[in-house]
Scaffold this active site. Structure first.
Site, PDB file in Angstrom:
ATOM      1  N   HIS A  54      -6.773  -2.721 -10.705  1.00 25.58           N
ATOM      2  CA  HIS A  54      -7.230  -2.288 -10.043  1.00 25.58           C
ATOM      3  C   HIS A  54      -8.389  -1.323  -9.502  1.00 25.58           C
ATOM      4  O   HIS A  54      -8.706  -0.270 -10.265  1.00 25.58           O
ATOM      5  CB  HIS A  54      -6.457  -0.669  -9.689  1.00 25.58           C
ATOM      6  CG  HIS A  54      -6.775  -0.429  -8.320  1.00 25.58           C
ATOM      7  ND1 HIS A  54      -7.019   0.637  -8.160  1.00 25.58           N
ATOM      8  CD2 HIS A  54      -5.758  -0.250  -6.540  1.00 25.58           C
ATOM      9  CE1 HIS A  54      -7.514   1.198  -6.533  1.00 25.58           C
ATOM     10  NE2 HIS A  54      -6.321  -0.137  -6.051  1.00 25.58           N
ATOM     11  N   HIS A  76       0.842  -1.221  -0.035  1.00 31.12           N
ATOM     12  CA  HIS A  76       0.039   0.423   0.138  1.00 31.12           C
ATOM     13  C   HIS A  76       0.529   0.884   0.185  1.00 31.12           C
ATOM     14  O   HIS A  76       0.229   2.188   0.013  1.00 31.12           O
ATOM     15  CB  HIS A  76      -0.856   0.000   1.398  1.00 31.12           C
ATOM     16  CG  HIS A  76      -1.993   0.409   1.034  1.00 31.12           C
ATOM     17  ND1 HIS A  76      -3.215   2.084   1.433  1.00 31.12           N
ATOM     18  CD2 HIS A  76      -3.397   0.124   0.222  1.00 31.12           C
ATOM     19  CE1 HIS A  76      -3.377   2.065   1.140  1.00 31.12           C
ATOM     20  NE2 HIS A  76      -4.427   1.524   0.399  1.00 31.12           N
TER      21      HIS A  76
END
Length: 382
Positions: free
Chosen positions: A285, A185
């Site tokens: 994504h 992340h």
């Protein structure tokens, strides 16, 4: 056929929608949003309206280039997300006009269904072993989890050990061949990323994601040399030119363009082809809504290098509303044995509940990501 209206909507939990209406009664939907900056992106869509009204919506390439090139300033999350949502809506209109799914206009499908994965663990992952087993029992063959809490550039090994314990719990509960994707992340900096990636090797992850931010993409080869795990990245890249630099630098095995951030179907189709030429896989994504997911599935359908699709059903971000709340054809989004069928309806393949969208827009959300700080008070990457 000409574009007559461009309507924007803010909908929970954190999404933005655009509806483009034509004078022939055909409407298309797109999902222009940059999480945490929804109103800014929709304002950008509104600014682009003057380039759209009165234009032929089937001339998608020309409209895309007008929005990208004629504005002089280009690129970046806000402008490319605005273009992305408009582009999705135009492809939706074109598919509906010709009565076929969008992927049929892009060369046709090269697969019959698409593998998907599910999220576990939330922002601060806990008890992921049990959660992953529940997903496996529901038919999924892979999950993704956030790897860590916040990490400073050099941090203590107890945080590394905590990551290893959580991944070990998934491997123990779900078996050796269950897919585990581990999302750093962008919270991890290069010194700790190399350590963490090396130590995760023993669990045979499906991939590690954003081991460092793409701002530091020149270090991907160094991290790749430190471990034998596929590296994925790309959600914070917004154009084929961003991905060109990434692919030339190397070290990445999976690109993850977001079809609501990286210029929509038109641009991501080109990014996918570029990646294929570098023998790099595609895994779009998509922790977003139904329109974005439908756009992804249309690109997946006709992209040889597409390997797995993210989707947000059950994700921790979806508070108040979720994907299927806005969908009038939920049967087309059914997951079976970890796969979803390709879109069957004309256009993007999703029928949007416009009445609910209009109602949601009366009370716009103001979603913002958390602001994290380290123990010393300095800002941490979320």
């Amino acid at each position: 056929m000409k574009i007559r209206e461009v309507n924007t909507f803010t909908v929970r939990p954190r999404w933005g929608f655009v509806e483009i209406v034509t004078d022939e009664g055909i409407s298309g939907w797109g999902e222009p949003v940059l999480e945490g900056h929804c109103r800014t992106v929709l304002a950008c869509v509104e600014e682009m309206r003057d380039y759209l009204i009165g234009k032929d919506p089937t001339r998608i390439e020309d409209i895309w280039n007008t929005l990208y090139r004629a504005g002089f300033y280009r690129g970046g999350g806000v402008m490319m997300s605005a273009i992305a949502g408009i582009d999705q809506a135009l492809w939706d209109i074109k598919g509906r006009h010709f009565g076929v799914p969008v992927y049929e206009l892009l060369g046709g499908a090269c697969r019959d269904k698409m593998k998907v994965y599910s999220w576990v663990g939330g922002d601060r992952p806990r008890d992921v072993g049990r959660a992953a087993l529940e997903r496996k029992e529901a038919g999924f063959s892979a999950v993704k989890m956030n790897a860590t809490d916040e990490l400073q550039m050099i941090d203590s090994y107890d945080k590394i050990d905590a990551v290893l314990e959580r991944v070990a719990a998934i491997r123990e509960s779900c078996g050796r061949y269950f897919g585990i994707a581990i999302d750093f992340h962008g919270r991890v900096h290069k010194p700790m990323a190399k350590i963490l990636a090396k130590k995760l090797e023993e669990f045979d992850p499906m991939f590690i994601e954003e081991p460092v931010l793409c701002e530091q993409m020149e270090y991907f080869p160094e991290i790749a040399a430190a471990c034998n795990i596929p590296i994925a990245t790309g959600e914070r890249l917004y154009s084929r030119y961003d991905f060109k630099r990434l692919l030339k630098i190397g070290g990445v095995d999976i690109v993850q363009p977001d079809l609501s951030h990286a210029g929509g179907i038109t641009e991501v189709r080109k990014i996918a082809a570029m990646a294929e030429a570098f023998d790099v896989a595609l895994a779009p994504h998509c922790p977003l809504g139904p329109i974005a997911l439908s756009a992804c599935l249309n690109v997946d359908a006709c992209s040889y290098n597409a390997v797995i699709q993210e989707q947000s059903m059950g994700i921790h971000y979806n508070v108040g509303k979720s994907i299927l709340d806005y969908v009038l054809n939920p049967e087309d989004f059914k997951f079976t044995d970890g796969y979803v069928e390709l879109p069957r309806r004309a256009g993007l393949g999703v029928e949007i509940n416009r009445e609910l969208v209009v109602e949601e827009n009366k009370n716009p959300h103001n979603w913002k990501n958390p602001v994290w700080r380290h123990e010393d008070g300095s800002i941490a990457e979320w």
